[in-house]
Design a protein around this motif. Structure first.
Motif, short mmCIF file in Angstrom:
data_model
loop_
_atom_site.label_atom_id
_atom_site.label_comp_id
_atom_site.label_asym_id
_atom_site.label_seq_id
_atom_site.Cartn_x
_atom_site.Cartn_y
_atom_site.Cartn_z
N GLY A 87 0.81 -1.21 0.00
CA GLY A 87 0.00 0.00 0.00
C GLY A 87 0.84 1.26 0.00
O GLY A 87 0.56 2.22 -0.73
N LEU A 88 1.91 1.26 0.81
CA LEU A 88 2.79 2.44 0.88
C LEU A 88 3.55 2.62 -0.43
O LEU A 88 3.74 3.76 -0.89
N LEU A 89 3.98 1.52 -1.05
CA LEU A 89 4.67 1.62 -2.33
C LEU A 89 3.74 2.19 -3.40
O LEU A 89 4.16 2.99 -4.25
N ALA A 90 2.47 1.77 -3.36
CA ALA A 90 1.50 2.30 -4.33
C ALA A 90 1.29 3.80 -4.13
O ALA A 90 1.20 4.56 -5.10
N ARG A 91 1.24 4.21 -2.86
CA ARG A 91 1.09 5.64 -2.59
C ARG A 91 2.31 6.42 -3.03
O ARG A 91 2.20 7.55 -3.55
N LEU A 92 3.49 5.85 -2.84
CA LEU A 92 4.72 6.51 -3.31
C LEU A 92 4.70 6.69 -4.82
O LEU A 92 5.10 7.73 -5.35
N ALA A 93 4.26 5.65 -5.52
CA ALA A 93 4.23 5.71 -6.97
C ALA A 93 3.28 6.78 -7.47
O ALA A 93 3.53 7.42 -8.50
N GLU A 94 2.18 7.01 -6.73
CA GLU A 94 1.16 7.95 -7.17
C GLU A 94 1.42 9.39 -6.73
O GLU A 94 0.83 10.32 -7.28
N THR A 95 2.30 9.57 -5.75
CA THR A 95 2.52 10.89 -5.16
C THR A 95 3.74 11.56 -5.74
O THR A 95 4.80 10.93 -5.87
N ASP A 96 3.61 12.83 -6.09
CA ASP A 96 4.76 13.58 -6.59
C ASP A 96 5.81 13.71 -5.49
O ASP A 96 5.48 13.85 -4.31
N VAL A 97 7.07 13.63 -5.87
CA VAL A 97 8.15 13.63 -4.89
C VAL A 97 8.13 14.88 -4.01
O VAL A 97 8.53 14.84 -2.84
N THR A 98 7.65 16.01 -4.53
CA THR A 98 7.62 17.25 -3.75
C THR A 98 6.50 17.26 -2.72
O THR A 98 6.52 18.08 -1.80
N ASP A 103 3.27 14.11 4.09
CA ASP A 103 2.64 12.91 4.63
C ASP A 103 3.67 12.23 5.53
O ASP A 103 4.54 11.51 5.05
N PRO A 104 3.58 12.41 6.86
CA PRO A 104 4.62 11.88 7.76
C PRO A 104 4.85 10.37 7.63
O PRO A 104 5.99 9.92 7.63
N GLU A 105 3.77 9.59 7.53
CA GLU A 105 3.93 8.14 7.42
C GLU A 105 4.64 7.76 6.14
O GLU A 105 5.57 6.94 6.14
N LEU A 106 4.23 8.37 5.04
CA LEU A 106 4.84 8.08 3.75
C LEU A 106 6.28 8.56 3.72
O LEU A 106 7.16 7.91 3.13
N MET A 107 6.55 9.69 4.36
CA MET A 107 7.91 10.23 4.40
C MET A 107 8.85 9.30 5.17
O MET A 107 9.97 9.02 4.72
N GLY A 113 13.42 3.40 3.16
CA GLY A 113 13.76 2.67 1.93
C GLY A 113 14.91 3.32 1.19
O GLY A 113 15.76 2.64 0.60
N GLY A 114 14.97 4.65 1.20
CA GLY A 114 16.06 5.36 0.54
C GLY A 114 17.39 5.09 1.19
O GLY A 114 18.42 4.98 0.51
N ALA A 115 17.41 4.96 2.53
CA ALA A 115 18.65 4.65 3.23
C ALA A 115 19.19 3.29 2.80
O ALA A 115 20.40 3.12 2.59
N VAL A 276 13.85 5.77 -6.87
CA VAL A 276 14.48 7.07 -7.10
C VAL A 276 13.87 8.12 -6.19
O VAL A 276 14.57 8.97 -5.63
N LYS A 277 12.56 8.06 -5.99
CA LYS A 277 11.90 8.99 -5.06
C LYS A 277 12.44 8.77 -3.64
O LYS A 277 12.71 9.74 -2.91
N GLN A 278 12.58 7.52 -3.24
CA GLN A 278 13.09 7.22 -1.90
C GLN A 278 14.51 7.75 -1.72
O GLN A 278 14.85 8.34 -0.69
N LEU A 279 15.36 7.55 -2.73
CA LEU A 279 16.72 8.06 -2.67
C LEU A 279 16.73 9.58 -2.60
O LEU A 279 17.51 10.18 -1.86
N THR A 280 15.86 10.21 -3.37
CA THR A 280 15.77 11.68 -3.38
C THR A 280 15.45 12.20 -1.99
O THR A 280 16.11 13.13 -1.49
#
Length: 290
Positions: A87-98, A103-107, A113-115, A276-280
């Motif tokens: 579910g969180l991965l799906a939200r990441l895919a749909e949400t613009d990186v900015t 969203d604290p939970e998603l952040m 994951g980026g680490a 890439v979003k996670q790394l960003t």
């Protein structure tokens, strides 16, 4: 010879008959409870070897009557973990990186994951603590060749730096002023001293005006008239204390004469948009993001 067993005079214990250099072995048998436990472990190990996969063969191994597989158990755990974060991965895919930081939970999920992705893909060049090194930028400071805001970082990570197979890669190239004969050695040395003076490294150096004009003619188009660089050109700030290839005069002369141009892979196709979003977001929150 007497059949009567020898008894140790000090302990009063019979000996086994084994003797070496006058030293006799006492016949002290193991406690019965210890012996029965030992027998029990043997029986248990035989049962374990029958029930679980354990005995290696030439090309295979015994499967065990219980049908247990540690690999299958691991796959079940991985499937459960994947389902939990789907579910969180799906939200990441749909949400613009900015928008993710709002969203604290998603952040939290994205930074975690980026680490992990950073340690696997980026630490080899930028260091385990993102401190960089000679020729590799420090990701903890606030000096960004192509901009340090979220969108700029996303573009840099996704498309790389001078990565020829990506048609959207970041690209800039400093002329080889010495190798190509644009400037002579004396002019290059004077420019190196001038650049050091911009950063306050040669306070006693005095320019008669010719070198400043040479800088304006040859360098200001990318680095700016004040030497503070231009993110849109990928040109570094020459007035700070951050030097990718060194701040000594001979190091600057070499970079002006025959510049080195680093290459960073385009991670978008390799890792996918979500990673890439996670790394960003991970790199941005290290402390130097704009």
């Amino acid at each position: 010879m007497s059949d009567k067993p020898h008894v140790d005079e000090i302990s009063g214990v019979e000996t086994t008959g084994h003797e070496w250099d006058g030293i006799r072995e006492l016949n002290n048998p193991l406690p019965r409870w210890w012996v029965w436990i030992f027998y029990a472990t043997i029986v248990f190990s035989i049962g374990y070897a029958i029930y679980y996969p354990s005995i290696p063969l030439l090309n295979d191994f015994t499967k065990g009557v219980g049908g247990y597989s540690s690999r299958a158990e691991l796959n079940q755990e991985l499937d459960a973990a994947a389902a939990a974060k789907a579910g969180l991965l799906a939200r990441l895919a749909e949400t613009d990186v900015t928008e993710i930081p709002s969203d604290p939970e998603l952040m939290r999920f994205a930074v975690s994951g980026g680490a992990a992705a950073y340690r696997v893909n980026c630490s080899q060049c930028h260091g385990s603590g993102a401190q960089g090194g000679f020729g590799y930028p420090n990701l903890n400071d606030d000096a960004w060749l192509w901009g340090g805001d979220l969108q700029s970082l996303y573009t840099t990570i996704a498309h790389g730096i001078r990565f020829e197979t990506d048609d959207q890669t970041r690209y800039s190239e400093m002329p080889a002023f010495g190798r190509d004969g644009i400037l002579d050695r004396q002019q290059i040395k004077a420019l190196a001293l001038y650049v050091r003076s911009l950063a306050g490294l040669d306070d006693g150096w005095v320019d008669a005006g010719e070198t400043e004009q040479s800088f304006l003619d040859n360098c200001a188009a990318c680095h700016g008239e004040d030497g503070k660089g231009m993110a849109m050109m990928g040109a570094p700030n020459l007035t700070d204390a951050i030097w990718l290839y060194g701040s000594e005069t001979d190091q600057i002369i070499r970079q002006i004469s025959e510049p080195r141009h680093g290459v960073m892979p385009a991670w978008g196709d390799r890792l996918g948009d979500v990673t890439v979003k996670q790394l960003t977001l991970y790199v941005h929150q290290l402390g130097g993001g704009e």
